[in-house]
Design an enzyme around this catalytic site. Sequence first.
Site, PDB file in Angstrom:
ATOM      1  N   GLY A  42     -10.331   9.879   5.358  1.00  0.00           N
ATOM      2  CA  GLY A  42      -9.328   8.849   5.621  1.00  0.00           C
ATOM      3  C   GLY A  42      -9.041   8.793   7.115  1.00  0.00           C
ATOM      4  N   ARG A 330      13.917   4.239   4.319  1.00  0.00           N
ATOM      5  CA  ARG A 330      13.475   4.144   2.931  1.00  0.00           C
ATOM      6  C   ARG A 330      14.323   4.939   1.945  1.00  0.00           C
ATOM      7  NH1 ARG A 330       6.944   4.329   3.998  1.00  0.00           N
ATOM      8  NH2 ARG A 330       6.925   2.301   4.986  1.00  0.00           N
ATOM      9  N   LEU A 441       0.415   6.545   9.468  1.00  0.00           N
ATOM     10  CA  LEU A 441      -0.843   6.213  10.144  1.00  0.00           C
ATOM     11  C   LEU A 441      -0.838   6.832  11.536  1.00  0.00           C
ATOM     12  CD1 LEU A 441      -1.245   2.450   9.088  1.00  0.00           C
ATOM     13  CD2 LEU A 441      -2.028   4.504   7.916  1.00  0.00           C
TER      14      LEU A 441
HETATM   15  C1  FAD Z   1       0.111   1.259  -0.637  1.00  0.00           C
HETATM   16  C2  FAD Z   1       0.374   2.075   0.590  1.00  0.00           C
HETATM   17  C3  FAD Z   1       0.647   1.460   1.796  1.00  0.00           C
HETATM   18  C4  FAD Z   1       0.892   2.203   2.941  1.00  0.00           C
HETATM   19  N1  FAD Z   1       1.177   1.560   4.117  1.00  0.00           N
HETATM   20  C5  FAD Z   1       1.404   2.301   5.226  1.00  0.00           C
HETATM   21  C6  FAD Z   1       1.687   1.659   6.471  1.00  0.00           C
HETATM   22  O1  FAD Z   1       1.718   0.433   6.574  1.00  0.00           O
HETATM   23  N2  FAD Z   1       1.906   2.444   7.555  1.00  0.00           N
HETATM   24  C7  FAD Z   1       1.876   3.802   7.500  1.00  0.00           C
HETATM   25  O2  FAD Z   1       2.065   4.462   8.520  1.00  0.00           O
HETATM   26  N3  FAD Z   1       1.588   4.426   6.324  1.00  0.00           N
HETATM   27  C8  FAD Z   1       1.354   3.717   5.205  1.00  0.00           C
HETATM   28  N4  FAD Z   1       1.070   4.362   4.032  1.00  0.00           N
HETATM   29  C9  FAD Z   1       0.839   5.817   4.038  1.00  0.00           C
HETATM   30  C10 FAD Z   1      -0.552   6.103   4.611  1.00  0.00           C
HETATM   31  O3  FAD Z   1      -1.456   5.109   4.165  1.00  0.00           O
HETATM   32  C11 FAD Z   1      -1.099   7.450   4.200  1.00  0.00           C
HETATM   33  O4  FAD Z   1      -0.144   8.433   4.370  1.00  0.00           O
HETATM   34  C12 FAD Z   1      -2.311   7.807   5.055  1.00  0.00           C
HETATM   35  O5  FAD Z   1      -3.244   6.758   5.060  1.00  0.00           O
HETATM   36  C13 FAD Z   1      -2.968   9.078   4.576  1.00  0.00           C
HETATM   37  O6  FAD Z   1      -4.129   9.292   5.341  1.00  0.00           O
HETATM   38  P1  FAD Z   1      -4.932  10.641   5.216  1.00  0.00           P
HETATM   39  O7  FAD Z   1      -6.102  10.524   6.125  1.00  0.00           O
HETATM   40  O8  FAD Z   1      -4.027  11.789   5.385  1.00  0.00           O
HETATM   41  O9  FAD Z   1      -5.429  10.679   3.688  1.00  0.00           O
HETATM   42  P2  FAD Z   1      -6.246   9.636   2.789  1.00  0.00           P
HETATM   43  O10 FAD Z   1      -6.472   8.336   3.430  1.00  0.00           O
HETATM   44  O11 FAD Z   1      -5.588   9.667   1.447  1.00  0.00           O
HETATM   45  O12 FAD Z   1      -7.668  10.297   2.663  1.00  0.00           O
HETATM   46  C14 FAD Z   1      -7.897  11.428   1.875  1.00  0.00           C
HETATM   47  C15 FAD Z   1      -9.361  11.761   1.945  1.00  0.00           C
HETATM   48  O13 FAD Z   1      -9.573  13.029   1.351  1.00  0.00           O
HETATM   49  C16 FAD Z   1     -10.618  12.968   0.411  1.00  0.00           C
HETATM   50  N5  FAD Z   1     -10.336  13.987  -0.594  1.00  0.00           N
HETATM   51  C17 FAD Z   1      -9.157  14.277  -1.194  1.00  0.00           C
HETATM   52  N6  FAD Z   1      -9.296  15.322  -2.010  1.00  0.00           N
HETATM   53  C18 FAD Z   1     -10.580  15.704  -1.926  1.00  0.00           C
HETATM   54  C19 FAD Z   1     -11.320  16.727  -2.530  1.00  0.00           C
HETATM   55  N7  FAD Z   1     -10.771  17.600  -3.358  1.00  0.00           N
HETATM   56  N8  FAD Z   1     -12.633  16.822  -2.235  1.00  0.00           N
HETATM   57  C20 FAD Z   1     -13.227  15.948  -1.371  1.00  0.00           C
HETATM   58  N9  FAD Z   1     -12.547  14.976  -0.756  1.00  0.00           N
HETATM   59  C21 FAD Z   1     -11.253  14.855  -1.037  1.00  0.00           C
HETATM   60  C22 FAD Z   1     -10.623  11.561  -0.088  1.00  0.00           C
HETATM   61  O14 FAD Z   1     -11.881  11.234  -0.614  1.00  0.00           O
HETATM   62  C23 FAD Z   1     -10.278  10.805   1.185  1.00  0.00           C
HETATM   63  O15 FAD Z   1     -11.459  10.617   1.928  1.00  0.00           O
HETATM   64  C24 FAD Z   1       0.864   3.612   2.873  1.00  0.00           C
HETATM   65  C25 FAD Z   1       0.601   4.246   1.659  1.00  0.00           C
HETATM   66  C26 FAD Z   1       0.380   3.490   0.518  1.00  0.00           C
HETATM   67  C27 FAD Z   1       0.198   4.193  -0.773  1.00  0.00           C
END
Ligand code: FAD
Length: 637
Positions: A42, A330, A441
């Site tokens: 992500g 929120r 983000l």
């Molecule tokens: C609908 C929605 C809208 C949002 N809008 C906003 C916004 O406008 N602004 C903002 O700041 N935040 C927003 N958020 C929050 C934000 O999107 C997330 O907190 C953020 O994108 C998380 O990013 P990340 O890289 O930590 O994880 P993620 O994007 O969830 O990525 C997780 C990664 O880990 C991998 N993974 C997980 N477990 C395993 C495993 N066991 N084995 C292998 N791979 C695994 C997945 O495949 C994925 O690639 C929103 C959230 C939601 C639900």
Amino acid sequence: MELKANIPSGPIAEKWSKHRFDMKLVNPANKRKYSVIMVGSGLAGGAGAASLAELGYNVKVFCYQDSPRRAHSIAAQGGINAAKNYQNDGDSVWRLFYDTVKGGDFRAREANVFRLAELSVNIIDQCVAQGVPFGREYGGTLANRSFGGALVSRTFYARGQTGQQLLLGAYQALMRQVGTGQVKMFPRREMLELIVVDGRARGIVARDMVSGNLETHLADAVVLATGGYGNVFYLATYAKGCNGTAIWRAYKKGAAFGNPCYTQIHPTCIPVHGDYQSKLTLMSESLRNDGRIWVPKKAGDTRPPHQIPEDERDYYLERKYPTYGNLAPRDISSRAAKQVCDEGRGVGPGGLGVYLDFAESIQRLGAAKIAEKYGNLFEMYERITDEDPYKVPMRIYPATHYTMGGLWVDYNLMSTIPGLLVGGEANFSDHGANRLGASALMQGLADGYFILPYTVGNYLAGTKLEKVSEDHPEAKAALAAVAERVRRLLSMKGKRTVTSFHRELGKIMWEHCGMARNRAGLEQALRKIPALREEFWKNLDLPGSADELNQSLEMAGRVADFLELGELMCLDALEREESCGGHFREEYQTPDGEALRDDERFCHVAAWEYAGEGRKPTRHVEPLSFQDVPLQTRSYK
Ligand SMILES: Cc1cc2nc3c(=O)[nH]c(=O)nc-3n(C[C@H](O)[C@H](O)[C@H](O)COP(=O)(O)OP(=O)(O)OC[C@H]3O[C@@H](n4cnc5c(N)ncnc54)[C@H](O)[C@@H]3O)c2cc1C
């Protein structure tokens, strides 16, 4: 277990630059001798992996989707904060820092939050350079909008698809490194175990989700960027695949879990509409820039909205919080919605909804302008509800959306297992007890582009690591443990589907550990969850086998972990005898229903250490001190 936050000394504004200078470096020619595993693609993982590979490390990236481009970050709608002050409205790094500490209800580490605010400006430059198509003003300059908990406009956005556009930026940086051979990509792989050798994280066991093969992968350091665990509530705005397995496996191997009970309930989601619904949909907070939230003044008023005259409407956020109005944070907005619904003033089926009304702004700005800003969100709403929000107000209700809790990390994003770093939503993060909109983000990209590339190097440069092979007893034991668990899950041949267990767990969590919590409810949940878990391990019915694509098996592993993690969340919520941010204990509130913190007893991070099967985990404490934003009662009035 000792929690050493490793916060650099010196004035807050100089800590990160001083630390960057103090950190050890790896000679460019030596970087190619090191390997790093990144679990997650992500925003945090994709950005981190691309940046580490760009530096010259060999990186293996894992995700369970078919492409890194489908990580849940793609769903982010509203925007990303940065203290650029392009609007000339009084913003600064200090103000973003202040807003975030206050927004988190004084339960985040000051030094981390300052660094986040400081790095926010670099993120925008990085993404613009990558070609991320942020919204722009007519004259070409980058546009901003407002998000909750701030009185300035500092949110950069790409219509209602900010996450998707940012992820495309990170993805192309990642794919460039795949092209150079510096990153090896492992899609459709699920990490099911962490390998710890001599107290250091040295690898993972992953399941190939298509063939069912179990694989051992070894490296010099492991980074988890696996996102949040809010799907423990079953109904949530997360993508269905999001889960807590990676961090839970690490917890059980010795990584402390920080503030597990801190969950964010987002105020503007499409209300639940049936017993068999499997997911909830977010309506971005950005809509509160132009939408006004209201309910009828009278309880039980079932007239359609257009028949309720202006003076019989209660714009309750504007009334209760005149300074922030519809842009109250929120946690506060969610509780206020719950309150009016509890008073019988909710709208729609079951009375669990409030209006988000655009009539006034459509009249003021015109429908075309509103469509330009939020078109895809309006379309999404209409497709799901069959109601046209240009004509009737949206109906919204709070839903689980984000987890501020996660693996505890020090200033370097290092967990309590050396060599295991954690980024993005998976760590207990910089948001304290409540995350402000558009800052997830920001945090994920700060971790990925600008922090992990330094701190991973610092760890590698300062650590002597022995070579480890797949034959190492710890690697073999981890592989065997995964195989045994998969076998056990498939062996029960019981009567209940995995979804029925998940749904029941979600109901328990929402009722007792959701928007409001109290001792009696949490104690009940702590009785119900172990009983449900026991039934799960006796009565689960899983179709298919282990050596094929088997989504029920995937889900079962995740639900098994949720059944343990949910219990820890309730325990954490029970022991935190105060209300703060998203954690609202009904016993601790002010006479007008606001959260009542107890700084004497709880101005700390709670970090839980696994103590073995069937034993109560140990609660450790990292005291928090507030020097630059002195402790104060949080008010948005
Ligand atoms: C609908 C929605 C809208 C949002 N809008 C906003 C916004 O406008 N602004 C903002 O700041 N935040 C927003 N958020 C929050 C934000 O999107 C997330 O907190 C953020 O994108 C998380 O990013 P990340 O890289 O930590 O994880 P993620 O994007 O969830 O990525 C997780 C990664 O880990 C991998 N993974 C997980 N477990 C395993 C495993 N066991 N084995 C292998 N791979 C695994 C997945 O495949 C994925 O690639 C929103 C959230 C939601 C639900």
